[in-house]
Design a protein around this motif. Structure first.
Motif, PDB file in Angstrom:
ATOM      1  N   SER A   1      -7.028   0.641 -17.954  1.00 57.94           N
ATOM      2  CA  SER A   1      -8.293   1.136 -18.469  1.00 57.94           C
ATOM      3  C   SER A   1      -8.907   0.086 -19.391  1.00 57.94           C
ATOM      4  O   SER A   1      -8.214  -0.798 -19.906  1.00 57.94           O
ATOM      5  CB  SER A   1      -8.085   2.444 -19.240  1.00 57.94           C
ATOM      6  N   VAL A   2     -10.207   0.213 -19.604  1.00 54.92           N
ATOM      7  CA  VAL A   2     -10.882  -0.701 -20.523  1.00 54.92           C
ATOM      8  C   VAL A   2     -10.266  -0.603 -21.914  1.00 54.92           C
ATOM      9  O   VAL A   2     -10.002  -1.620 -22.572  1.00 54.92           O
ATOM     10  CB  VAL A   2     -12.399  -0.379 -20.587  1.00 54.92           C
ATOM     11  N   GLU A   3     -10.004   0.629 -22.349  1.00 50.94           N
ATOM     12  CA  GLU A   3      -9.454   0.838 -23.689  1.00 50.94           C
ATOM     13  C   GLU A   3      -8.068   0.205 -23.825  1.00 50.94           C
ATOM     14  O   GLU A   3      -7.765  -0.449 -24.829  1.00 50.94           O
ATOM     15  CB  GLU A   3      -9.388   2.333 -23.997  1.00 50.94           C
TER      16      GLU A   3
ATOM     17  N   PHE B   1     -23.220 -17.072 -23.706  1.00 48.29           N
ATOM     18  CA  PHE B   1     -21.949 -17.132 -22.981  1.00 48.29           C
ATOM     19  C   PHE B   1     -22.140 -16.606 -21.559  1.00 48.29           C
ATOM     20  O   PHE B   1     -21.697 -17.212 -20.586  1.00 48.29           O
ATOM     21  CB  PHE B   1     -20.892 -16.312 -23.718  1.00 48.29           C
ATOM     22  N   TYR B   2     -22.830 -15.473 -21.434  1.00 45.70           N
ATOM     23  CA  TYR B   2     -23.073 -14.902 -20.104  1.00 45.70           C
ATOM     24  C   TYR B   2     -23.999 -15.795 -19.286  1.00 45.70           C
ATOM     25  O   TYR B   2     -23.824 -15.967 -18.081  1.00 45.70           O
ATOM     26  CB  TYR B   2     -23.658 -13.497 -20.232  1.00 45.70           C
ATOM     27  N   ARG B   3     -24.982 -16.417 -19.949  1.00 43.42           N
ATOM     28  CA  ARG B   3     -25.877 -17.311 -19.230  1.00 43.42           C
ATOM     29  C   ARG B   3     -25.111 -18.506 -18.660  1.00 43.42           C
ATOM     30  O   ARG B   3     -25.382 -18.957 -17.542  1.00 43.42           O
ATOM     31  CB  ARG B   3     -27.012 -17.771 -20.150  1.00 43.42           C
TER      32      ARG B   3
ATOM     33  N   PHE C   1     -14.296  -8.617 -23.282  1.00 42.34           N
ATOM     34  CA  PHE C   1     -15.030  -7.359 -23.398  1.00 42.34           C
ATOM     35  C   PHE C   1     -15.915  -7.315 -24.645  1.00 42.34           C
ATOM     36  O   PHE C   1     -16.956  -6.664 -24.660  1.00 42.34           O
ATOM     37  CB  PHE C   1     -14.059  -6.172 -23.429  1.00 42.34           C
ATOM     38  N   ASP C   2     -15.504  -8.014 -25.689  1.00 38.26           N
ATOM     39  CA  ASP C   2     -16.289  -8.012 -26.926  1.00 38.26           C
ATOM     40  C   ASP C   2     -17.342  -9.111 -26.967  1.00 38.26           C
ATOM     41  O   ASP C   2     -18.338  -8.988 -27.681  1.00 38.26           O
ATOM     42  CB  ASP C   2     -15.365  -8.190 -28.141  1.00 38.26           C
ATOM     43  N   TYR C   3     -17.129 -10.175 -26.206  1.00 39.49           N
ATOM     44  CA  TYR C   3     -17.901 -11.387 -26.439  1.00 39.49           C
ATOM     45  C   TYR C   3     -18.881 -11.733 -25.320  1.00 39.49           C
ATOM     46  O   TYR C   3     -19.855 -12.443 -25.547  1.00 39.49           O
ATOM     47  CB  TYR C   3     -16.937 -12.562 -26.645  1.00 39.49           C
TER      48      TYR C   3
ATOM     49  N   ASP D   1      -9.337  -9.933 -21.243  1.00 42.80           N
ATOM     50  CA  ASP D   1      -9.003  -8.521 -21.076  1.00 42.80           C
ATOM     51  C   ASP D   1      -9.768  -7.880 -19.928  1.00 42.80           C
ATOM     52  O   ASP D   1      -9.274  -6.945 -19.284  1.00 42.80           O
ATOM     53  CB  ASP D   1      -9.232  -7.746 -22.382  1.00 42.80           C
ATOM     54  N   ASP D   2     -10.965  -8.387 -19.627  1.00 49.19           N
ATOM     55  CA  ASP D   2     -11.726  -7.837 -18.505  1.00 49.19           C
ATOM     56  C   ASP D   2     -11.037  -8.110 -17.176  1.00 49.19           C
ATOM     57  O   ASP D   2     -10.943  -7.238 -16.309  1.00 49.19           O
ATOM     58  CB  ASP D   2     -13.148  -8.405 -18.498  1.00 49.19           C
ATOM     59  N   GLU D   3     -10.515  -9.332 -17.010  1.00 47.59           N
ATOM     60  CA  GLU D   3      -9.816  -9.693 -15.777  1.00 47.59           C
ATOM     61  C   GLU D   3      -8.590  -8.806 -15.572  1.00 47.59           C
ATOM     62  O   GLU D   3      -8.356  -8.289 -14.471  1.00 47.59           O
ATOM     63  CB  GLU D   3      -9.395 -11.161 -15.830  1.00 47.59           C
ATOM     64  N   LYS D   4      -7.793  -8.616 -16.622  1.00 44.71           N
ATOM     65  CA  LYS D   4      -6.587  -7.810 -16.488  1.00 44.71           C
ATOM     66  C   LYS D   4      -6.916  -6.348 -16.240  1.00 44.71           C
ATOM     67  O   LYS D   4      -6.174  -5.642 -15.558  1.00 44.71           O
ATOM     68  CB  LYS D   4      -5.719  -7.960 -17.742  1.00 44.71           C
ATOM     69  N   CYS D   5      -8.020  -5.878 -16.796  1.00 42.86           N
ATOM     70  CA  CYS D   5      -8.464  -4.509 -16.542  1.00 42.86           C
ATOM     71  C   CYS D   5      -8.687  -4.297 -15.046  1.00 42.86           C
ATOM     72  O   CYS D   5      -8.273  -3.275 -14.481  1.00 42.86           O
ATOM     73  CB  CYS D   5      -9.745  -4.237 -17.317  1.00 42.86           C
ATOM     74  N   MET D   6      -9.311  -5.287 -14.400  1.00 43.55           N
ATOM     75  CA  MET D   6      -9.636  -5.149 -12.987  1.00 43.55           C
ATOM     76  C   MET D   6      -8.442  -5.403 -12.076  1.00 43.55           C
ATOM     77  O   MET D   6      -8.215  -4.688 -11.105  1.00 43.55           O
ATOM     78  CB  MET D   6     -10.785  -6.097 -12.635  1.00 43.55           C
ATOM     79  N   TRP D   7      -7.626  -6.417 -12.406  1.00 44.37           N
ATOM     80  CA  TRP D   7      -6.543  -6.809 -11.517  1.00 44.37           C
ATOM     81  C   TRP D   7      -5.270  -6.000 -11.730  1.00 44.37           C
ATOM     82  O   TRP D   7      -4.471  -5.858 -10.806  1.00 44.37           O
ATOM     83  CB  TRP D   7      -6.239  -8.300 -11.684  1.00 44.37           C
TER      84      TRP D   7
END
Length: 362
Positions: A151-153, A189-191, A182-184, A141-147
């Protein structure tokens, strides 16, 4: 090197570049664009060579049947999934009693899925069932928000709506974990994302090819991949299914009436322009979309072969083939809609909860 040698080598290099440019102009396949020159067909043999895959041949299909003691999926029998990378390595590990898991995902940019979106999830369900292994599904969902300038919501909402369609495919909750970025994203995972990022440059081809390139560099085994044919637009195999053109695809929210209208009006036919000519010359199955769609979704091999034979010979008319396709698609979509209506918000929460999976390999 002599001047003449340089000229010869330079000419060869120029010719190779021209050949590559010509090949690329004939067909373009990347994560964003799939097109063939002047409405032609995608050359899958060239794709296998270009992307370094291996053909998924009959011997592999038979090996999967032997190892799982189950009939192969229709997508395997008919070559819908046609290529792979290191699938034999996974089957070797399975035969030795070692564990593996499945991974797939979805970029949630629309309210509802179309049939092309369903194909990888239908096949993944088969793999989960026959190998009895865990499955991870990522919703970007983060990728689609940007591309997609959402909105994030809205991106988060679409992720949950798409999750309902995915859950409706029948995945086993005791072996399945679905997560949205966005939730995870965070913690380990981020590392891992940062570790991967240190090995990636901006010119890297994204997704699975990049994963296979980077995994050994950070101490992991390369994932095995399996690739499918492209699912064509209703208007023809050179067309692209698009959310901006609802008549380019069948959606899982379409009613039987809408499916009937779309197939009859928009499904590109390889039949002739008159009954007389059709009886004489028969249909061109290479361009006929109803036949291609039946190849994906009609389970009965004998019936499909009979339809292909009769249609190609001109003994079966376009209207008859479309009628059968309407029946098949209506049944498929109605079944999905019934399953989707039973998916509650609580069920989505359960699939997306971070938790032990007690029956992962049971």
């Amino acid at each position: 090197m002599a001047m003449e040698d340089w000229k010869v080598d330079g000419k060869k290099e120029e010719e190779q570049e021209q050949e590559q440019e010509q090949e690329e102009s004939e067909q373009v396949v990347n994560p964003w664009v799939v097109s063939a020159k002047e409405g032609g067909k995608i050359d899958y043999d060239k794709l296998i060579i270009k992307f370094g895959c291996q053909k998924l041949d009959e011997s592999l299909v038979q090996r999967i049947e032997r190892l799982t003691n189950r009939p192969s999926h229709v997508f395997l029998r008919r070559g819908v999934f046609f290529a792979h990378r290191d699938l034999n390595e996974i089957l070797n590990a399975y035969e030795r009693g070692e564990k593996f898991y499945l991974y797939t995902g979805r970029g949630p940019s629309s309210e509802a899925l179309h049939l092309g979106h369903l194909i990888p999830f239908m096949f993944t369900k088969y793999l989960q069932d026959v190998f009895r292994v865990p499955l991870v599904i990522q919703l970007t969902d983060d990728e689609k928000c940007m591309w997609k300038n959402l909105s994030v919501e809205e991106s988060r909402r679409l992720a949950r709506e798409n999750a309902k369609d995915i859950i409706a495919c029948g995945f086993d909750i005791t072996r399945t974990f679905i997560f949205a970025d966005f939730d995870y994203v965070g913690g380990e995972f981020y590392r891992n994302m940062v570790r991967v990022g240190k090995h990636v440059t901006l010119n890297k081809d994204p997704y699975f090819r990049m994963t296979r390139d980077v995994a050994p560099k950070i101490g992991y085994q390369k994932p095995a991949l399996i690739e499918s044919l492209f699912f064509p637009s209703l208007q023809g195999q050179a067309g692209k299914m698009s959310a901006s053109d609802p008549n380019s695809a069948i959606y899982v929210t379409d009613s039987s009436k809408i499916i009937k209208n779309k197939v009859n009006r928009y499904a590109f036919s390889g039949g002739q322009d008159s009954i007389e000519n059709h009886r004489k010359h028969g249909a061109n199955l290479e361009v006929d979309i109803p036949i291609k769609y039946l190849g994906f979704f009609l389970d009965d091999d004998a019936e499909l072969e009979s339809i292909r034979r009769e249609y190609e010979a001109g003994r079966m008319l376009t209207g008859e083939v479309k009628k059968r396709l309407i029946e098949v698609l209506s049944e498929l979509v109605e079944r999905h809609q019934r399953a989707r209506s039973a998916v509650s918000e609580e069920m989505v929460d359960a699939f997306m909860a971070v938790r032990p999976l007690p029956n992962m390999f049971a």
